[in-house]
Motif scaffolding. Sequence first.
Motif, PDB file in Angstrom:
ATOM      1  N   ARG A  68      -3.371  -0.984   1.990  1.00  0.00           N
ATOM      2  CA  ARG A  68      -3.259  -1.198   3.430  1.00  0.00           C
ATOM      3  C   ARG A  68      -2.227  -0.220   3.977  1.00  0.00           C
ATOM      4  NH1 ARG A  68      -0.935  -6.476   5.816  1.00  0.00           N
ATOM      5  NH2 ARG A  68      -0.983  -5.011   7.538  1.00  0.00           N
ATOM      6  N   TYR A  69      -2.154  -0.130   5.304  1.00  0.00           N
ATOM      7  CA  TYR A  69      -1.176   0.793   5.895  1.00  0.00           C
ATOM      8  C   TYR A  69       0.217   0.491   5.348  1.00  0.00           C
ATOM      9  CZ  TYR A  69      -4.537   2.410   9.395  1.00  0.00           C
ATOM     10  OH  TYR A  69      -5.619   2.982  10.022  1.00  0.00           O
ATOM     11  N   GLY A  70       0.954   1.571   5.098  1.00  0.00           N
ATOM     12  CA  GLY A  70       2.305   1.416   4.576  1.00  0.00           C
ATOM     13  C   GLY A  70       2.357   1.118   3.091  1.00  0.00           C
ATOM     14  N   SER A  71       1.233   1.321   2.389  1.00  0.00           N
ATOM     15  CA  SER A  71       1.219   1.097   0.939  1.00  0.00           C
ATOM     16  C   SER A  71       0.790   2.368   0.228  1.00  0.00           C
ATOM     17  CB  SER A  71       0.275  -0.051   0.587  1.00  0.00           C
ATOM     18  OG  SER A  71      -1.057   0.278   0.910  1.00  0.00           O
ATOM     19  N   TYR A  72       0.910   2.351  -1.083  1.00  0.00           N
ATOM     20  CA  TYR A  72       0.679   3.566  -1.865  1.00  0.00           C
ATOM     21  C   TYR A  72       0.132   3.205  -3.241  1.00  0.00           C
ATOM     22  CZ  TYR A  72       5.347   2.062  -3.343  1.00  0.00           C
ATOM     23  OH  TYR A  72       6.420   1.305  -3.778  1.00  0.00           O
ATOM     24  N   PRO A  73      -0.552   4.136  -3.909  1.00  0.00           N
ATOM     25  CA  PRO A  73      -1.144   3.855  -5.214  1.00  0.00           C
ATOM     26  C   PRO A  73      -0.079   3.642  -6.284  1.00  0.00           C
ATOM     27  CG  PRO A  73      -1.436   6.164  -4.633  1.00  0.00           C
ATOM     28  CD  PRO A  73      -0.874   5.485  -3.432  1.00  0.00           C
ATOM     29  N   GLY A  74      -0.524   3.020  -7.363  1.00  0.00           N
ATOM     30  CA  GLY A  74       0.373   2.629  -8.450  1.00  0.00           C
ATOM     31  C   GLY A  74       0.297   1.137  -8.698  1.00  0.00           C
ATOM     32  N   PHE A  75      -0.285   0.409  -7.731  1.00  0.00           N
ATOM     33  CA  PHE A  75      -0.464  -1.032  -7.854  1.00  0.00           C
ATOM     34  C   PHE A  75      -1.952  -1.339  -8.015  1.00  0.00           C
ATOM     35  CE2 PHE A  75       3.409  -0.382  -5.387  1.00  0.00           C
ATOM     36  CZ  PHE A  75       4.313  -1.164  -6.098  1.00  0.00           C
ATOM     37  N   ASN A  76      -2.289  -2.184  -8.981  1.00  0.00           N
ATOM     38  CA  ASN A  76      -3.679  -2.508  -9.287  1.00  0.00           C
ATOM     39  C   ASN A  76      -3.948  -3.983  -9.028  1.00  0.00           C
ATOM     40  OD1 ASN A  76      -6.312  -2.592 -10.353  1.00  0.00           O
ATOM     41  ND2 ASN A  76      -5.533  -3.065 -12.401  1.00  0.00           N
ATOM     42  N   PRO A  77      -4.518  -4.339  -7.858  1.00  0.00           N
ATOM     43  CA  PRO A  77      -4.829  -5.742  -7.582  1.00  0.00           C
ATOM     44  C   PRO A  77      -6.011  -6.211  -8.433  1.00  0.00           C
ATOM     45  CG  PRO A  77      -4.824  -4.399  -5.571  1.00  0.00           C
ATOM     46  CD  PRO A  77      -4.866  -3.472  -6.723  1.00  0.00           C
ATOM     47  N   ILE A  78      -5.844  -7.299  -9.161  1.00  0.00           N
ATOM     48  CA  ILE A  78      -6.913  -7.886  -9.960  1.00  0.00           C
ATOM     49  C   ILE A  78      -7.264  -9.227  -9.335  1.00  0.00           C
ATOM     50  CG2 ILE A  78      -7.634  -8.665 -12.251  1.00  0.00           C
ATOM     51  CD1 ILE A  78      -5.456  -6.852 -13.441  1.00  0.00           C
ATOM     52  N   MET A 228       7.112  10.017  -5.742  1.00  0.00           N
ATOM     53  CA  MET A 228       6.502   9.159  -4.730  1.00  0.00           C
ATOM     54  C   MET A 228       5.053   9.542  -4.464  1.00  0.00           C
ATOM     55  SD  MET A 228       7.046   6.580  -2.806  1.00  0.00           S
ATOM     56  CE  MET A 228       5.835   5.790  -1.738  1.00  0.00           C
ATOM     57  N   PRO A 229       4.101   8.603  -4.655  1.00  0.00           N
ATOM     58  CA  PRO A 229       2.704   8.877  -4.302  1.00  0.00           C
ATOM     59  C   PRO A 229       2.515   8.904  -2.784  1.00  0.00           C
ATOM     60  CG  PRO A 229       2.909   7.046  -5.871  1.00  0.00           C
ATOM     61  CD  PRO A 229       4.271   7.300  -5.303  1.00  0.00           C
ATOM     62  N   PRO A 230       1.351   9.366  -2.311  1.00  0.00           N
ATOM     63  CA  PRO A 230       1.085   9.390  -0.869  1.00  0.00           C
ATOM     64  C   PRO A 230       0.989   7.980  -0.297  1.00  0.00           C
ATOM     65  CG  PRO A 230      -0.876   9.976  -2.114  1.00  0.00           C
ATOM     66  CD  PRO A 230       0.243   9.934  -3.098  1.00  0.00           C
ATOM     67  N   VAL A 231       1.478   7.815   0.929  1.00  0.00           N
ATOM     68  CA  VAL A 231       1.495   6.509   1.593  1.00  0.00           C
ATOM     69  C   VAL A 231       0.392   6.476   2.648  1.00  0.00           C
ATOM     70  CG1 VAL A 231       2.864   4.886   2.959  1.00  0.00           C
ATOM     71  CG2 VAL A 231       3.985   6.322   1.222  1.00  0.00           C
ATOM     72  N   ILE A 232      -0.451   5.451   2.612  1.00  0.00           N
ATOM     73  CA  ILE A 232      -1.495   5.282   3.623  1.00  0.00           C
ATOM     74  C   ILE A 232      -0.829   5.032   4.975  1.00  0.00           C
ATOM     75  CG2 ILE A 232      -3.424   3.831   4.361  1.00  0.00           C
ATOM     76  CD1 ILE A 232      -3.932   3.240   1.378  1.00  0.00           C
ATOM     77  N   THR A 233      -1.126   5.873   5.975  1.00  0.00           N
ATOM     78  CA  THR A 233      -0.399   5.858   7.246  1.00  0.00           C
ATOM     79  C   THR A 233      -1.357   6.027   8.415  1.00  0.00           C
ATOM     80  OG1 THR A 233       1.478   6.866   6.096  1.00  0.00           O
ATOM     81  CG2 THR A 233       1.546   6.870   8.498  1.00  0.00           C
ATOM     82  N   ARG A 234      -1.073   5.330   9.500  1.00  0.00           N
ATOM     83  CA  ARG A 234      -1.941   5.377  10.682  1.00  0.00           C
ATOM     84  C   ARG A 234      -1.904   6.740  11.367  1.00  0.00           C
ATOM     85  NH1 ARG A 234      -3.936   1.165  13.374  1.00  0.00           N
ATOM     86  NH2 ARG A 234      -3.499   2.193  15.366  1.00  0.00           N
ATOM     87  N   ALA A 235      -3.027   7.084  11.982  1.00  0.00           N
ATOM     88  CA  ALA A 235      -3.125   8.344  12.718  1.00  0.00           C
ATOM     89  C   ALA A 235      -2.150   8.381  13.891  1.00  0.00           C
ATOM     90  CB  ALA A 235      -4.552   8.544  13.215  1.00  0.00           C
ATOM     91  N   SER A 236      -1.846   7.234  14.476  1.00  0.00           N
ATOM     92  CA  SER A 236      -0.914   7.200  15.608  1.00  0.00           C
ATOM     93  C   SER A 236       0.489   7.621  15.211  1.00  0.00           C
ATOM     94  CB  SER A 236      -0.871   5.790  16.212  1.00  0.00           C
ATOM     95  OG  SER A 236      -0.436   4.847  15.245  1.00  0.00           O
ATOM     96  N   VAL A 237       0.766   7.618  13.901  1.00  0.00           N
ATOM     97  CA  VAL A 237       2.096   7.992  13.400  1.00  0.00           C
ATOM     98  C   VAL A 237       2.130   9.447  12.964  1.00  0.00           C
ATOM     99  CG1 VAL A 237       3.889   7.488  11.668  1.00  0.00           C
ATOM    100  CG2 VAL A 237       2.539   5.614  12.659  1.00  0.00           C
ATOM    101  N   VAL A 238       1.093   9.882  12.228  1.00  0.00           N
ATOM    102  CA  VAL A 238       1.130  11.212  11.620  1.00  0.00           C
ATOM    103  C   VAL A 238       0.023  12.136  12.111  1.00  0.00           C
ATOM    104  CG1 VAL A 238       2.281  10.404   9.520  1.00  0.00           C
ATOM    105  CG2 VAL A 238      -0.228  10.386   9.639  1.00  0.00           C
ATOM    106  N   GLY A 239      -0.814  11.658  13.025  1.00  0.00           N
ATOM    107  CA  GLY A 239      -1.941  12.462  13.484  1.00  0.00           C
ATOM    108  C   GLY A 239      -3.186  12.183  12.663  1.00  0.00           C
ATOM    109  N   ALA A 240      -4.344  12.395  13.278  1.00  0.00           N
ATOM    110  CA  ALA A 240      -5.604  12.019  12.649  1.00  0.00           C
ATOM    111  C   ALA A 240      -5.871  12.786  11.358  1.00  0.00           C
ATOM    112  CB  ALA A 240      -6.750  12.237  13.631  1.00  0.00           C
ATOM    113  N   GLU A 241      -5.608  14.090  11.378  1.00  0.00           N
ATOM    114  CA  GLU A 241      -5.921  14.908  10.202  1.00  0.00           C
ATOM    115  C   GLU A 241      -5.071  14.504   8.998  1.00  0.00           C
ATOM    116  OE1 GLU A 241      -6.075  19.613   8.828  1.00  0.00           O
ATOM    117  OE2 GLU A 241      -5.880  19.100  10.956  1.00  0.00           O
ATOM    118  N   ARG A 242      -3.760  14.343   9.225  1.00  0.00           N
ATOM    119  CA  ARG A 242      -2.900  13.975   8.095  1.00  0.00           C
ATOM    120  C   ARG A 242      -3.178  12.545   7.642  1.00  0.00           C
ATOM    121  NH1 ARG A 242       3.240  13.058   7.061  1.00  0.00           N
ATOM    122  NH2 ARG A 242       3.221  13.303   4.799  1.00  0.00           N
ATOM    123  N   SER A 243      -3.502  11.671   8.560  1.00  0.00           N
ATOM    124  CA  SER A 243      -3.838  10.299   8.184  1.00  0.00           C
ATOM    125  C   SER A 243      -5.044  10.285   7.254  1.00  0.00           C
ATOM    126  CB  SER A 243      -4.120   9.461   9.422  1.00  0.00           C
ATOM    127  OG  SER A 243      -4.510   8.147   9.068  1.00  0.00           O
TER     128      SER A 243
END
Length: 280
Positions: A68-78, A228-243
């Motif tokens: 979800r927004y504000g999260s990053y890989p490395g966690f595996n939900p089972i 640090m892995p990449p963080v899922i972030t909204r386009a309103s924060v970082v722009g559509a392309e970077r999001s």
Amino acid sequence: MKDRAVAPVSAPPFIAEAEALLERLAATQGDALEQASQWCATAIAGDGLVHLFGTGHSRIPLEEMFPRYGSYPGFNPIAELSMTFHTQIVGANGQRQAMFIERMPGLAEVILSNFSFRPGEVMIVFSASGTSAVPVEMARGARRRGLRVIAVTSVEQSMSSEPDPVVGTRLLDEADLVIDLCTPNADALVQIEGLDTPVGPGSTITAVAIVNSIKVRTAQLLVERGAMPPVITRASVVGAERSRSLFEQAYEEHARRIARAIIRATDDGETSPSQEVKPS
């Protein structure tokens, strides 16, 4: 005309109880949260995974952690749908079946057999009651495979009832580290005059607070380590392309890590019945 003093508005009962619950969590669980974050950072920086498991409503913190927004890989939900799909309630896929299944001994071993674990990885098991067979055996099996196991449970609720005789122990007995949800044994927080049963469960509030506390502190530690892995972030924060780019990077990184954890078929088409920690 003079301004009249406005009397302070008291918080609704549930919000007041929730605030008190979060204050108890902050006051008592800081050391455990720090230790959990250190273990998670070590696992993720070491190119491994932090696995998360919960049944029933304890599925909620799994999804809160990733993706979800504000999260990053490395966690595996089972999350097993048979024990977490609640909206049907009655009939096919109903709540009675889900509660029956989560009490089935041996199922946790079947779930664990789908994965191959690496040294230094972590398993976080969520269960407010901490007495059902599947979460308890999930922790036991993960620990036997060499993972560090963190139990997120309500100590008061768990100690208010006897362990399931089929499994013999509580979740908190099978963990290397316990984080207390700090909820009462009823889980529900509000007593209403004229009603003998409390209303408004609190365990989801502290479970979500716990996973986000771990998520944020782990990120701080990973930044310090340059891992640090990449963080899922909204386009309103970082722009559509970077999001879009961050989403794709995060999904690709998760896919890379999880691909190593999923069991491959052997040459004869069979799968291994048991997966122990493999050397790096």
